[in-house]
Motif scaffolding. Structure first.
Motif, PDB file in Angstrom:
ATOM      1  N   LYS A   2     -29.812 -36.783   5.415  1.00 23.97           N
ATOM      2  CA  LYS A   2     -30.701 -36.216   5.419  1.00 23.97           C
ATOM      3  C   LYS A   2     -32.418 -37.048   5.650  1.00 23.97           C
ATOM      4  CE  LYS A   2     -29.214 -35.390   0.929  1.00 23.97           C
ATOM      5  NZ  LYS A   2     -30.343 -34.414  -0.130  1.00 23.97           N
ATOM      6  N   SER A   3     -32.853 -36.503   5.537  1.00 17.75           N
ATOM      7  CA  SER A   3     -33.979 -37.393   6.329  1.00 17.75           C
ATOM      8  C   SER A   3     -35.264 -37.719   5.428  1.00 17.75           C
ATOM      9  CB  SER A   3     -35.109 -36.631   7.478  1.00 17.75           C
ATOM     10  OG  SER A   3     -34.058 -36.271   8.344  1.00 17.75           O
ATOM     11  N   ILE A   4     -36.325 -39.184   5.967  1.00 15.42           N
ATOM     12  CA  ILE A   4     -37.553 -39.311   5.166  1.00 15.42           C
ATOM     13  C   ILE A   4     -38.227 -38.675   5.608  1.00 15.42           C
ATOM     14  CG2 ILE A   4     -38.383 -41.700   4.857  1.00 15.42           C
ATOM     15  CD1 ILE A   4     -35.419 -41.382   3.644  1.00 15.42           C
ATOM     16  N   LYS A  43     -38.730 -41.391  -3.413  1.00 19.38           N
ATOM     17  CA  LYS A  43     -37.467 -42.599  -3.565  1.00 19.38           C
ATOM     18  C   LYS A  43     -38.917 -44.020  -3.671  1.00 19.38           C
ATOM     19  CE  LYS A  43     -34.285 -41.799  -1.983  1.00 19.38           C
ATOM     20  NZ  LYS A  43     -32.821 -41.620  -2.141  1.00 19.38           N
ATOM     21  N   VAL A  57     -42.580 -41.239  -0.480  1.00 18.29           N
ATOM     22  CA  VAL A  57     -41.699 -41.744   0.051  1.00 18.29           C
ATOM     23  C   VAL A  57     -40.629 -40.294   0.007  1.00 18.29           C
ATOM     24  CG1 VAL A  57     -39.503 -42.967   1.773  1.00 18.29           C
ATOM     25  CG2 VAL A  57     -42.479 -43.478   1.161  1.00 18.29           C
ATOM     26  N   GLU A  59     -37.013 -37.793   0.312  1.00 15.15           N
ATOM     27  CA  GLU A  59     -36.167 -37.737   1.068  1.00 15.15           C
ATOM     28  C   GLU A  59     -35.752 -36.531   0.579  1.00 15.15           C
ATOM     29  OE1 GLU A  59     -31.988 -40.588   2.458  1.00 15.15           O
ATOM     30  OE2 GLU A  59     -32.303 -40.201   0.172  1.00 15.15           O
ATOM     31  N   TRP A  88     -40.350 -39.230   9.278  1.00 12.29           N
ATOM     32  CA  TRP A  88     -40.932 -40.548   8.861  1.00 12.29           C
ATOM     33  C   TRP A  88     -39.280 -41.386   9.207  1.00 12.29           C
ATOM     34  CZ3 TRP A  88     -42.853 -43.725   4.507  1.00 12.29           C
ATOM     35  CH2 TRP A  88     -43.920 -45.254   5.128  1.00 12.29           C
TER      36      TRP A  88
END
Length: 111
Positions: A2-4, A43, A57, A59, A88
């Motif tokens: 997973k990426s932010i 998040k 934000v 994910e 990010w």
């Protein structure tokens, strides 16, 4: 993996001119994001205190996944909000702080 992603919401063409954020039609937007929060995707989220929009934000596995979820947001489909998505890389500052005051972040980034 997973990426932010940072999603910036700004007034779109459906924004009610002259009305503050609290008076914009955002009830379904909030419900949509609460659903994403319950799924662990959102998040953190909230409005800007200067009535210019807000941010979240999130994910997910990909930019396309985030874009798909945001494109279903009622505030986006009704054009109250336009949005930008930015991958990010969050940096936890405390991991660079040493008890002696030496700072790995500064050393690593030439500060």
């Amino acid at each position: 993996m997973k990426s932010i992603f940072l999603v910036i919401f700004r007034p779109g063409s459906g924004w009610l001119p002259g009305k503050p954020l609290a008076e914009q039609p955002l009830g379904d937007h909030v419900k949509h994001h609460l659903g994403l929060f319950e799924k662990g995707i959102v998040k953190f989220a909230g409005p800007f205190t200067d009535d210019t929009g807000g941010a979240a934000v999130m994910e997910a596995s990909s930019l396309e996944e985030i874009n798909g979820m945001i494109s279903l947001d009622p505030a986006v489909t009704n054009k109250v909000f336009a949005y930008d998505i930015h991958p990010w890389s969050l940096i936890a500052g405390e991991r660079y702080i040493k008890p002696s005051g030496a700072n790995d972040f500064e050393a690593a980034h030439g500060v």
